[in-house]
Design a protein around this motif. Structure first.
Motif: not given
Length: 196
Positions: A40-47, A97-115
């Motif tokens: 009854a549960n649903v899982h989602v991934e959120v960046p 009703k079941g629950n919704q489990i949100v899996h948080l996915k941390i996005q690491i930037p591959t291109d950053i400025t000097a600052r």
């Protein structure tokens, strides 16, 4: 998924004078690109961004009932999970009703400025602590360096500072010695003049 539903009298015709058979319907749930069902549960991934993980914030999340805004707590760790109660699938023969489990996915930037790199390095240095936490910081620093490049060696910096300090100290001693010699010479000259 895989549940059988029976529709009485909706099947094929039986023998003459016999009632019709039943229709058996097997339910097969198609896979979804966003939702993943678990009973009854649903899982989602959120960046989320690194800044959101550290400082907290909000993010829009799709549910079976529509899109909602979910709060992200400060200091969210990688692969953290947040639960949205009652946002899952209706349970059979129940009003719950079941629950919704949100899996948080941390996005690491591959291109950053000097600052941005400079600010991240300052943050990394301020976060460094001795002991076990220091070892963890060193491990994080190693991972940081593998992503953003090598980091100047702090010990080499300290050694250079010590060398500069020692060099400055020697220069001061040399200056004092020269001044002392000059004082001695002037004192001797003074004595000669008095003697004459």
């Amino acid at each position: 998924d895989g549940m059988n539903l029976r529709l009485n009298g909706q099947g094929a015709e039986g023998d003459p004078g016999a009632p019709r058979g039943n229709l058996i319907v097997q339910v097969v749930v198609d896979r979804d690109d966003y939702f993943m069902r678990d009973g009854a549960n649903v899982h989602v991934e959120v960046p989320i961004s690194v800044t959101q993980a550290i400082l907290g914030g909000t993010v829009d999340v799709k549910t079976l009932q529509g899109e909602v805004e979910m709060k992200i707590p400060k200091g969210t760790q990688p692969d953290a999970r947040l639960m949205m109660r009652g946002k899952g699938i209706q349970k059979l023969h129940s009003g719950a009703k079941g629950n919704q489990i949100v899996h948080l996915k941390i996005q690491i930037p591959t291109d950053i400025t000097a600052r941005q790199e400079e600010l991240l390095r300052e943050f990394d240095e301020d976060s460094a602590k001795p002991g076990i936490t220091g070892k963890i910081a060193e491990a994080a620093e190693s991972a940081f360096s593998s992503i953003f490049g090598s980091k100047p060696d702090k010990q080499n910096k300290k050694r250079r500072r010590r060398k500069d300090s020692d060099s400055k100290s020697k220069d001061d001693d040399s200056t004092k010695a020269t001044d002392s010699d000059s004082d001695d010479e002037s004192s001797t000259d003074g004595k000669k003049e008095q003697a004459v």
